[in-house]
Design a protein around this motif. Structure first.
Motif, PDB file in Angstrom:
ATOM      1  N   TRP A  67       1.615   1.067  -1.493  1.00  0.00           N
ATOM      2  CA  TRP A  67       2.553   1.841  -1.310  1.00  0.00           C
ATOM      3  C   TRP A  67       2.950   2.807  -2.636  1.00  0.00           C
ATOM      4  N   THR A  68       2.318   2.497  -3.810  1.00  0.00           N
ATOM      5  CA  THR A  68       2.533   3.549  -4.973  1.00  0.00           C
ATOM      6  C   THR A  68       1.814   4.629  -4.444  1.00  0.00           C
ATOM      7  N   TYR A 107       5.828   5.446  -3.471  1.00  0.00           N
ATOM      8  CA  TYR A 107       6.983   4.473  -3.845  1.00  0.00           C
ATOM      9  C   TYR A 107       6.997   4.057  -5.368  1.00  0.00           C
ATOM     10  N   ASP A 108       8.028   3.859  -5.988  1.00  0.00           N
ATOM     11  CA  ASP A 108       8.298   3.758  -7.358  1.00  0.00           C
ATOM     12  C   ASP A 108       8.801   2.406  -7.716  1.00  0.00           C
ATOM     13  N   THR A 109       8.365   1.876  -8.355  1.00  0.00           N
ATOM     14  CA  THR A 109       8.965   0.352  -8.885  1.00  0.00           C
ATOM     15  C   THR A 109      10.351   0.536  -9.702  1.00  0.00           C
ATOM     16  N   LEU A 160      10.307  -1.775  -4.607  1.00  0.00           N
ATOM     17  CA  LEU A 160       9.821  -0.443  -4.746  1.00  0.00           C
ATOM     18  C   LEU A 160      10.743   0.605  -3.799  1.00  0.00           C
ATOM     19  N   LYS A 202      11.259   4.658  -2.146  1.00  0.00           N
ATOM     20  CA  LYS A 202      10.904   6.055  -2.273  1.00  0.00           C
ATOM     21  C   LYS A 202      12.186   6.908  -1.916  1.00  0.00           C
TER      22      LYS A 202
END
Length: 182
Positions: free
Chosen positions: A143-144, A148-150, A166, A168
């Motif tokens: 996902w990253t 996608y960001d935590t 996460l 996005k």
């Protein structure tokens, strides 16, 4: 790749041939089920368990189960939520994205994620969220890599497992189109 809603019979059951395909897809992901604990025995995933799991998902308001096919073959499933049960969370969610394990590494997961993001964009949504179980670093890396960001750490609502949330952005925040003259 074609993405279609899960077909149901008039009695709201999954047609037997589709359930057979879904059971094979779920069973192929033994490692994930061993991590998640979603099925009692990850080495023995049964059709009735898959049917129950999907019925439970569809019972949530705004949930959608989508099947991904490539050349007629079921290669993935994604479960989305139009909105998280927490009313302060404005974004849609990806509850599950699973690709047949025999097709891992062929780009289906990336394609499927893109198709889901495109559906949300077309619906006017500006971001999408998901949660990854903390014991699944492979999923977190996937996902990253997709951007996608935590945004938070917490526990999942169903089984109280530690997870990473996460998000996005589906639109470019700097993309402020000028208003049209009146």
């Amino acid at each position: 790749m074609i993405l279609d809603p899960l077909p149901l019979t008039a009695d709201h059951d999954i047609p037997a041939p589709v359930l057979t395909e879904l059971t094979a897809l779920y069973a192929s992901n033994r490692e994930f089920h061993a991590l998640s604990g979603d099925f009692p025995d990850p080495d023995d995933v049964r059709p009735e368990q898959v049917a129950t799991a999907l019925a439970d998902e569809l019972a949530v308001p705004g949930a959608e189960v989508l099947l991904a096919r490539s050349e007629g073959r079921l290669v993935g499933i994604v479960i989305t939520l139009a909105q998280h049960p927490d009313p302060v969370d404005p974004d849609p969610w990806i509850g599950l994205l699973m690709v047949d394990a025999t097709a891992h590494g062929k780009g289906y997961g990336r394609q499927l994620a893109t198709l889901v993001e495109d559906r949300f964009r077309a619906a006017g949504r500006t971001a999408v969220r998901l949660a990854v179980l903390d014991n699944n670093p492979q999923a977190l890396a996937f996902w990253t890599a997709l951007g996608y960001d935590t945004i938070a750490y917490g526990r999942d609502r169903e089984l109280d497992r530690p997870c990473t949330v996460l998000q996005k952005q589906l639109t470019d925040p700097s993309d402020t189109s000028p208003e049209e003259p009146a």
